[in-house]
Design an enzyme around this catalytic site. Structure first.
Site, PDB file in Angstrom:
ATOM      1  N   ARG A  51       0.869  -1.242   0.132  1.00 44.92           N
ATOM      2  CA  ARG A  51       0.047   0.010   0.027  1.00 44.92           C
ATOM      3  C   ARG A  51       0.903   1.402   0.033  1.00 44.92           C
ATOM      4  O   ARG A  51       0.494   2.186  -0.826  1.00 44.92           O
ATOM      5  CB  ARG A  51      -1.108  -0.136   1.163  1.00 44.92           C
ATOM      6  CG  ARG A  51      -1.863   1.185   1.196  1.00 44.92           C
ATOM      7  CD  ARG A  51      -3.106   1.246   2.094  1.00 44.92           C
ATOM      8  NE  ARG A  51      -3.032   0.485   2.961  1.00 44.92           N
ATOM      9  CZ  ARG A  51      -2.319   0.733   4.244  1.00 44.92           C
ATOM     10  NH1 ARG A  51      -1.644   1.737   4.556  1.00 44.92           N
ATOM     11  NH2 ARG A  51      -2.301  -0.419   5.395  1.00 44.92           N
ATOM     12  N   TYR A 104     -16.030  17.379 -15.727  1.00 47.27           N
ATOM     13  CA  TYR A 104     -16.459  16.203 -15.721  1.00 47.27           C
ATOM     14  C   TYR A 104     -17.461  15.890 -14.781  1.00 47.27           C
ATOM     15  O   TYR A 104     -17.455  16.297 -13.390  1.00 47.27           O
ATOM     16  CB  TYR A 104     -15.169  15.237 -15.345  1.00 47.27           C
ATOM     17  CG  TYR A 104     -15.479  13.590 -15.339  1.00 47.27           C
ATOM     18  CD1 TYR A 104     -16.016  12.968 -16.165  1.00 47.27           C
ATOM     19  CD2 TYR A 104     -15.445  12.919 -14.086  1.00 47.27           C
ATOM     20  CE1 TYR A 104     -16.350  11.610 -16.233  1.00 47.27           C
ATOM     21  CE2 TYR A 104     -15.936  11.534 -13.851  1.00 47.27           C
ATOM     22  CZ  TYR A 104     -16.133  10.900 -14.979  1.00 47.27           C
ATOM     23  OH  TYR A 104     -16.438   9.644 -14.840  1.00 47.27           O
ATOM     24  N   ASP A 177      -7.098  19.201 -15.004  1.00 46.19           N
ATOM     25  CA  ASP A 177      -7.598  17.813 -15.304  1.00 46.19           C
ATOM     26  C   ASP A 177      -7.182  17.505 -16.886  1.00 46.19           C
ATOM     27  O   ASP A 177      -7.747  18.096 -17.725  1.00 46.19           O
ATOM     28  CB  ASP A 177      -9.006  17.412 -15.270  1.00 46.19           C
ATOM     29  CG  ASP A 177      -9.333  15.968 -15.519  1.00 46.19           C
ATOM     30  OD1 ASP A 177      -8.707  15.406 -16.386  1.00 46.19           O
ATOM     31  OD2 ASP A 177     -10.356  15.599 -14.967  1.00 46.19           O
ATOM     32  N   LYS A 202      -8.555   6.505 -19.497  1.00 45.45           N
ATOM     33  CA  LYS A 202      -8.930   7.099 -20.710  1.00 45.45           C
ATOM     34  C   LYS A 202      -7.645   6.845 -21.682  1.00 45.45           C
ATOM     35  O   LYS A 202      -7.481   5.704 -22.080  1.00 45.45           O
ATOM     36  CB  LYS A 202      -9.580   8.330 -20.691  1.00 45.45           C
ATOM     37  CG  LYS A 202     -10.555   8.655 -19.677  1.00 45.45           C
ATOM     38  CD  LYS A 202     -11.796   7.854 -19.580  1.00 45.45           C
ATOM     39  CE  LYS A 202     -12.404   7.780 -18.372  1.00 45.45           C
ATOM     40  NZ  LYS A 202     -12.988   9.079 -17.815  1.00 45.45           N
TER      41      LYS A 202
HETATM   42  C1  LIG Z   1     -13.347   9.522 -16.520  1.00 47.50           C
HETATM   43  C2  LIG Z   1     -12.773  11.011 -16.183  1.00 47.50           C
HETATM   44  C3  LIG Z   1     -12.612  11.143 -14.786  1.00 47.50           C
HETATM   45  C4  LIG Z   1     -12.612  10.037 -13.607  1.00 47.50           C
HETATM   46  O1  LIG Z   1     -11.993   9.281 -13.633  1.00 47.50           O
HETATM   47  P1  LIG Z   1     -12.061   7.419 -13.330  1.00 47.50           P
HETATM   48  O2  LIG Z   1     -10.995   6.831 -13.710  1.00 47.50           O
HETATM   49  O3  LIG Z   1     -13.392   7.292 -13.972  1.00 47.50           O
HETATM   50  O4  LIG Z   1     -12.459   7.518 -11.954  1.00 47.50           O
HETATM   51  C5  LIG Z   1     -12.203  12.315 -14.328  1.00 47.50           C
HETATM   52  N1  LIG Z   1     -11.957  13.276 -15.419  1.00 47.50           N
HETATM   53  C6  LIG Z   1     -12.259  13.142 -16.502  1.00 47.50           C
HETATM   54  C7  LIG Z   1     -12.131  14.402 -17.661  1.00 47.50           C
HETATM   55  C8  LIG Z   1     -12.658  11.733 -16.939  1.00 47.50           C
HETATM   56  O5  LIG Z   1     -13.167  11.630 -18.310  1.00 47.50           O
END
Ligand SMILES: *Cc1c(COP(=O)(O)O)cnc(C)c1O
Length: 384
Positions: A51, A104, A177, A202
């Site tokens: 961890r 998001y 982000d 993604k």
């Molecule tokens: C999918 C996404 C998230 C969240 O990520 P997870 O891996 O699904 O927890 C945050 N920001 C953006 C722009 C996203 O597309």
């Protein structure tokens, strides 16, 4: 390996030294929960319990930092787990967050509902309206300015350098982000951002086979705080997940080129189509953020949205008539996906300021043959 290595080289080599015992080119998947100590408290390579640290995760964390040109990388079990650790490290009850009014949906839900219950306040603003941002960050104890560009699903482009200046003048931490653009196309730290957030689920993972998240942080003190929370709360990425993410990142640079080229071709094929009210793609000269995107990004990415004539029914029929594009949430994989935001990814923000119009459909353009993709979109429009 120096930091001056170019992006595609870093994406393949940073943090990826071969295994010294066997010469294995690929760093092993350390599928272990704990590590033998030579004597009490004397650790091999600093590893104690997985961890707090695992070499496969370290390899990914080093790679994440290198991709964004930052000092420290941290890897988590999901993008939202990464965001949660960051928010808890920075915020105290009573603190205030300013965020884009089209971030998001899960980010808004986390800040508004989860952190809201612990006394965190937030103001969603249009990040393209710099005066509105200036007003929002100066009226309260704003600790974080949260930026997402391009935005989801309308691909709005925000001026990172200008927002950094506004955020810093107000004493706020500026978080970007960078999931949609990926570091292959956009380097927010070079524009002054303090922290980069990723859903590695993604484009970084890129193959729709692993959930993960990452943070890149320059400030040592903030990094130590977040790393403590990563350890103390434990939302870490598993070794196999870290391996899959690393494997995906190796091809990020070439994938983003093809994603961008395919999305551009589809956007151009759709402009002026009689079944459409709008095409949202920053690579189109008609997009209001086109010039800014051309300056701020090195490519326009693989995400595009359309607004169809005929409202919700036509939008649903279009989404369900596609054949190569599969109907699913998420984005950024090699395979093309279609999403109907108002009932899928953005259902949780219905009725809020972040609501998405019911005639909008979002496409995550994959790296299949471009002619197949264009033909698929055109046949589905005929059917809608
Ligand atoms: C999918 C996404 C998230 C969240 O990520 P997870 O891996 O699904 O927890 C945050 N920001 C953006 C722009 C996203 O597309």
């Amino acid at each position: 390996m120096t930091t001056s290595d170019r992006f595609a080289t870093r994406a393949i080599h940073a943090g990826q030294e071969f295994d010294p015992t066997t010469g294995a080119v690929i760093p092993p998947i350390y599928q272990t929960s704990t590590f033998v100590q030579e004597s009490i408290g004397s650790l091999r390579g600093g590893y104690e319990y997985a961890r707090s640290g695992n070499p496969t995760r370290t390899a990914l964390e080093t790679l994440l930092a290198a991709l964004e040109g930052g000092k420290h990388g941290l890897s988590f079990a999901s993008g939202l787990a990464a965001e949660d650790a960051l928010l808890r490290a920075v915020l105290q009850p009573g603190d205030h967050v300013v965020l884009g009014n089209d971030v998001y949906g899960g980010t808004y839900r986390l800040i508004n509902r989860v952190h809201g219950a612990w006394g965190i306040r937030n103001t969603p603003v249009d990040l393209a309206d710099l005066d509105a941002v200036r007003a929002a960050v100066s009226t309260e104890a704003t600790r974080i300015l949260w930026i997402e560009t391009p935005s989801n699903p309308l691909m709005k482009i925000s001026d990172v350098a200008a927002l950094v200046e506004i955020g810093h003048a107000a004493g706020a931490l500026v978080v970007v982000d960078n999931t949609f653009a990926s570091p292959a196309l956009q380097q927010p730290m070079s524009l002054g951002a303090d922290v980069i957030v990723h859903s590695t689920t993604k484009y970084l993972g890129g193959h729709s086979d692993v959930i993960g998240g990452g943070l890149v942080i320059n400030d040592d003190e903030l990094h130590d705080k977040v790393k403590f929370l990563q350890f103390a709360a434990g939302a870490v990425s598993a070794p196999m997940d870290a391996f899959l993410t690393i494997r995906g990142i190796k091809t990020l640079d070439v994938r983003m080129e093809r994603h961008s080229a395919n999305a551009q071709a589809i956007a151009e094929a759709l402009v002026g189509h009689p079944a459409l009210e709008a095409v949202y793609y920053p690579g189109l000269p008609s997009h209001p953020g086109h010039e800014l995107a051309a300056r701020q990004m090195s490519g326009f990415g693989g995400m595009l949205s359309i607004a169809v004539v005929g409202g919700a029914d036509a939008a649903r029929r279009f989404a369900e008539s596609l054949e190569v594009f599969q109907l699913a949430e998420s984005l950024g994989g090699v395979e093309s996906l279609v999403n109907y935001p108002s009932a899928m990814t953005h259902a949780s923000v219905k009725g809020t300021e972040l609501e998405v119009p019911e005639n909008v459909v979002r496409l995550s353009v994959g790296i299949e043959d471009v002619d197949d993709l264009v033909a698929d979109v055109l046949q589905a429009l005929d059917a809608s």
